[in-house]
Design an enzyme around this catalytic site. Sequence first.
Site, short mmCIF file in Angstrom:
data_model
loop_
_atom_site.label_atom_id
_atom_site.label_comp_id
_atom_site.label_asym_id
_atom_site.label_seq_id
_atom_site.Cartn_x
_atom_site.Cartn_y
_atom_site.Cartn_z
N ALA A 133 0.82 -1.21 0.00
CA ALA A 133 0.00 0.00 0.00
C ALA A 133 0.86 1.27 0.00
O ALA A 133 0.34 2.36 0.20
CB ALA A 133 -0.92 -0.03 1.21
N ASN A 201 1.77 -2.48 8.17
CA ASN A 201 2.82 -3.22 7.45
C ASN A 201 3.62 -2.28 6.56
O ASN A 201 4.80 -2.51 6.30
CB ASN A 201 2.18 -4.32 6.61
N HIS A 231 -0.66 8.12 3.85
CA HIS A 231 0.71 7.96 4.35
C HIS A 231 1.57 9.07 3.76
O HIS A 231 1.60 9.24 2.54
CB HIS A 231 1.29 6.61 3.94
#
Length: 279
Positions: A133, A201, A231
């Site tokens: 991701a 993760n 993020h």
Amino acid sequence: MLEHEGKASSKSSVTRVAIASLGAVGLKLAQVLDAGFDGYRLTAVSARNRDAAATRVAGFKNPPQVLPIEDLEACADLVIECAPAEFFADIAEPFLRAGKTVVALSAGAVIRNENLLQIAADHGGRIMVPSGALLGLDAVAAAAQGNIESVRMITRKPVRGLLGAPHLVTHGIDITGITAPMKIFDGTAREAAVGFPANLNVAVALSLAGIGPDHTQLEIWADPALQRNMHQIKVVSDSAHFSMEIENIPSENPKTGRITAQSVLALLCKLNSPLQVGT
Ligand SMILES: NC(=O)C1=CN([C@@H]2O[C@H](COP(=O)(O)OP(=O)(O)OC[C@H]3O[C@@H](n4cnc5c(N)ncnc54)[C@H](O)[C@@H]3O)[C@@H](O)[C@H]2O)C=CC1
Ligand SMILES: O=C([O-])CC(=O)C(=O)O
């Protein structure tokens, strides 16, 4: 797009793939592989509820076998691990002992099972952690060939993408009714792997590409106004300073961005392609 870029090339040998397990990432990958993905054939899957999994794959063109985790290795050359982190070692170890490839989505479990790296080295196996991701692991890995001063990441997630994380439970942090963004974690990627095994993760993957889980710093915010996982990453190194940001559209699992499964497909293409782009 060039003919070979971003597409798996046709070659005579076919890699047999096992998928553990059939959640948001695994089911999507299983469907794409079953529809036909050059150079790969889905041969086996594992799932918590094997009867339900058998029903899910019954309509496939070529239904894979539905097997217990420990029986996957006999049927495949490569396993895609996309299960809860606690099953990582059980899924990966037989493949690594057989000198085969493990594509690992539970990046946090990779650093919590470091003995598997020695097993891989001893037997010619390998663990591949896709970008998942996240973005920019190529630039981070390149910067790590010189000196990286710092890697900092700030993650903002909707409340439903964080609920149930062990860090919240052990620290008695209740985010259910929050009406404004709340910082719930400030620490290292290694600490995040323990406190958020199903949610962060990406931070561990970033750390493995760069300066490691003890030096990669992470803040996590629960934000009730968000619909997407965000993020932001800032890297300072002696070759480049860079900032990156990604906004992930959730899959069927609100914790997981849709791009995660696509990242695995891109990795499979790259493994088979005569033209490989990106570090
Ligand atoms: N590296 C990255 O960038 C990312 C990694 N992830 C990780 O990838 C993994 C998969 O993510 P999702 O598909 O969204 O998760 P998910 O929760 O949708 O799927 C996990 C599946 O594992 C199954 N399962 C549970 N117990 C099992 C058992 N005993 N044996 C076999 N299967 C079992 C569940 O029934 C479920 O179908 C998770 O570990 C997640 O944290 C997710 C997103 C991004
Ligand atoms: O890190 C993860 O496991 C998932 C994640 O943040 C995302 O999908 O944006």
